[in-house]
Scaffold this active site. Structure first.
Site, mmCIF file in Angstrom:
data_model
loop_
_atom_site.group_PDB
_atom_site.id
_atom_site.type_symbol
_atom_site.label_atom_id
_atom_site.label_comp_id
_atom_site.label_asym_id
_atom_site.label_seq_id
_atom_site.Cartn_x
_atom_site.Cartn_y
_atom_site.Cartn_z
ATOM 1 N N VAL A 252 0.863 -1.186 0.000
ATOM 2 C CA VAL A 252 0.000 0.000 0.000
ATOM 3 C C VAL A 252 0.891 1.224 0.000
ATOM 4 O O VAL A 252 2.081 1.139 0.325
ATOM 5 C CB VAL A 252 -0.930 0.047 1.246
ATOM 6 N N CYS A 391 16.390 18.968 18.994
ATOM 7 C CA CYS A 391 17.538 18.513 19.770
ATOM 8 C C CYS A 391 18.839 19.017 19.151
ATOM 9 O O CYS A 391 19.156 20.184 19.309
ATOM 10 C CB CYS A 391 17.500 16.996 19.949
ATOM 11 N N ARG A 472 22.867 14.912 25.862
ATOM 12 C CA ARG A 472 23.898 15.109 26.882
ATOM 13 C C ARG A 472 24.267 16.581 27.015
ATOM 14 O O ARG A 472 24.790 17.009 28.016
ATOM 15 C CB ARG A 472 25.187 14.385 26.473
ATOM 16 N N HIS A 515 12.421 16.114 21.938
ATOM 17 C CA HIS A 515 12.022 15.473 20.670
ATOM 18 C C HIS A 515 10.499 15.335 20.623
ATOM 19 O O HIS A 515 9.957 14.290 20.998
ATOM 20 C CB HIS A 515 12.619 14.065 20.582
ATOM 21 N N GLU A 517 8.683 14.723 18.278
ATOM 22 C CA GLU A 517 8.247 13.706 17.295
ATOM 23 C C GLU A 517 7.835 12.391 17.950
ATOM 24 O O GLU A 517 7.033 11.645 17.391
ATOM 25 C CB GLU A 517 9.337 13.471 16.234
HETATM 26 N N1 GLN Z 1 24.265 15.177 20.406
HETATM 27 C C1 GLN Z 1 23.431 16.110 21.094
HETATM 28 C C2 GLN Z 1 23.446 15.892 22.605
HETATM 29 O O1 GLN Z 1 23.860 14.869 23.052
HETATM 30 C C3 GLN Z 1 22.013 16.061 20.554
HETATM 31 C C4 GLN Z 1 21.329 14.784 20.823
HETATM 32 C C5 GLN Z 1 20.123 14.560 19.942
HETATM 33 O O2 GLN Z 1 19.947 15.229 18.955
HETATM 34 N N2 GLN Z 1 19.314 13.588 20.296
HETATM 35 O O3 GLN Z 1 23.037 16.740 23.345
#
Ligand code: GLN
Length: 562
Positions: A252, A391, A472, A515, A517
């Site tokens: 589909v 992010c 991070r 995020h 999403e």
């Molecule tokens: N590398 C970035 C961090 O660790 C962004 C991480 C991401 O986009 N999920 O903060």
């Protein structure tokens, strides 16, 4: 177990299990078939959950390269899991937890830790029964509280890695009532050169299943077209199932059509009958129809959106493209996602970027492609092209402004350039002395407070949002004032952390440290994505925001059940 009020499902019946295995080859859409079955059972009034079994030795998907396995999906509880869990959340509109992704790594780690703790009392620790027992325990625990649990076994029948799981399922079936367990096998039915639908690969993979002691109750044939009657009969005869237990699952255009296709085939009726719950289901005329309404919505406009990433692989950004699709369904827009290679911006990919109406810079790790992402941000900022940074995309928007507006030429994230004299993005406190890579980022759902009279407030239509995180690094508070003076508005915070950014003199320039999403679903699109499309359509009512007199119209944040 909660009793479905409309169905009068009898809690004392206990959970029912649908085990889904795959044959012939991977990548057949077994997960989508499984999720679609779950969707239909939910439409019929049952509480449905899902478990994905991944026969790899990684404890979780967090350390896996998206280029090999597709994106790492992030759950509310911070679990970094296989992208199939994302499909289950989107199709079932249910939140899962890490316990719904069973991996060989998790199982073996538990068994070995138990052995070291002396829990096996001098016995030899073996795959059968210790590993298989742990698999069964995990499946049962994840199913607790649901009416039906769909359990998808990753990989293909016959893989060495999958053997302990299939053996565990065989034992599982002998321990449960026959009516409580159903085995569905998803297989490939290719065409021969003479345009005949060929059943031999299916026969072989069912033979393989049977040699392990498993007999499928239902067979779903993935084929370019619907299976014809003769093909179904042949599969039924050779695989020892009734013809009514053979189902077509043809190609589909969009995966969200699959529930509608398998409903036509009455796969749901068969599953419910075999599980002995057909009489508890809502009558067909009263079933939930919202899924159909959402996924068959007419589109009246088109939008080409650039997705600036480094992996030339659709699955690597699956939740982002799905979220764009959900926003499209909400606004009646056919969204075309154009992948733009962040590592090749100097060349033809720049032209591609220029041909789009919105720019999304998704999450990512490592320095490859970051200069291209910064270029893409600059292009969107300077040309008034609607922009959404997620992010790493959010972080690169900060870097871009620091470099090109504040004139801090070597500004960067300390992740990409530890020696930069302007680490505008730096390690989160607590990340400096980290020893392990796995599961150590800031993960999962955290609340963000949204400032009034901002674009973020308008798109969320709320003073707070709870979105999922995986990072991070974050905006370095030492640069906050300078960035603000340069026009960047931090419109969302969590404690002192900067979570949402936006620019005023721009149609739509939004970045999120989180995020969004991962929470987007069909019929419940993520607000920042809907806002992006509204900006493309020119519908975004920003007057209230720009003159600071109101709270905007808000949209897309209603809690609607699909
Ligand atoms: N590398 C970035 C961090 O660790 C962004 C991480 C991401 O986009 N999920 O903060």
């Amino acid at each position: 177990m909660p009793t479905g009020p409309e169905t009068g499902y009898d809690a004392s019946l206990g959970e029912k299990f649908v085990f889904v295995t795959g044959g012939v080859m991977s990548g057949l859409g077994k997960g989508i078939t499984a999720a679609s079955t779950g969707r239909l059972l939910k439409n019929a009034g049952f509480d449905v959950t899902a478990v994905k079994v991944d026969p790899y030795l990684n404890v979780d998907a967090g350390t896996m390269n998206p280029y090999q396995h597709g994106e790492v999906y992030v759950l509310k509880d911070g679990g970094e899991v296989d992208l199939d869990l994302g499909n289950y959340e989107r199709f079932l509109d249910e939140d899962m937890t890490s316990d719904h992704n069973v991996t060989t790594g998790k199982v073996y780690k538990e068994v070995i830790d138990n052995e070291r703790a002396g829990e096996y009392l001098g016995r030899t620790v073996q795959i059968i029964p210790h590993v298989t027992d742990d698999i069964k325990r995990r499946v049962r625990e994840a199913a607790e509280g649901s009416d039906v649990c769909i359990v998808e076994v990753g990989g293909t029948v016959g893989d060495i890695e999958g053997m302990p799981y299939l053996e565990a399922l065989r034992q599982f079936a002998t321990e449960e009532e026959p009516e409580d367990v159903l085995f569905t096998h998803v297989t490939l039915v290719p065409y021969s050169q003479t345009d005949e639908q060929k059943t031999k690969p299916t026969q072989h993979s069912v033979k393989e299943l049977r040699s392990i002691g498993l007999q499928p109750d239902a067979i779903v044939g993935r084929c370019e077209d619907p299976l014809n009657a003769a093909t179904k009969e042949k599969i039924a005869l050779f695989c020892d199932v009734p013809t009514e237990a053979v189902f077509s699952n043809p190609d589909v255009e969009d995966v969200y059509q699959v529930p509608l296709v398998v409903e036509e085939e009455e796969l749901d009726e068969y599953v419910m009958t075999e599980l002995g719950i057909a009489d508890k289901a809502r009558p067909p005329a009263e079933r939930e129809d919202r899924w159909r309404q959402v996924v068959t919505r007419e589109t009246t406009a088109e939008a080409a959106v650039a997705l600036v990433g480094k992996y030339d692989m659709a699955d690597a950004y699956m939740s982002v493209t799905e979220a764009l699709k959900h926003a499209g369904l909400e606004r009646g827009v056919d969204v075309e996602v154009l992948w733009v290679d962040a590592d090749d911006m100097a060349d033809r990919h720049r032209d591609r970027l220029h041909g789009t109406e919105a720019v999304v810079v998704p999450g990512g790790f490592g320095s490859r492609g970051t200069e291209g992402k910064v270029d893409a941000v600059r292009y969107a900022r300077e040309h008034g092209v609607p922009f959404l940074g997620l992010c790493l995309g959010f972080q690169m928007a900060v870097v871009e402004l620091a470099r090109n507006v504040l004139g801090l030429e070597d500004a960067h994230s300390a992740e990409m350039d530890p020696d930069t004299s302007h680490p505008v993005i730096d390690l989160l406190p607590g990340q400096r002395d980290r020893a392990e890579m796995g599961g150590t980022m800031r993960l999962g759902a955290h609340e963000t407070t949204i400032e009034p009279d901002t674009l973020a407030h308008e798109v969320y239509d709320a003073t707070a949002c709870t979105e999922r995180h995986r990072h991070r690094y974050e905006v370095n508070p030492e640069y906050r004032d300078r960035l603000t003076e340069a026009g960047m508005v931090f419109s969302g915070h969590a404690d002192q952390r900067m979570e949402i950014l936006e620019l005023r003199e721009h149609p739509y320039f939004v970045g999120t440290q989180f995020h969004p999403e991962f929470r987007s679903r069909p019929g419940r699109a993520s607000p920042p994505f809907v806002g992006l499309l509204d900006a493309v359509l020119g519908d975004l009512d920003r007057r209230a925001v720009v003159d600071g007199t109101g709270t905007g119209t808000g949209h897309g944040n209603e809690e609607v059940e699909v």
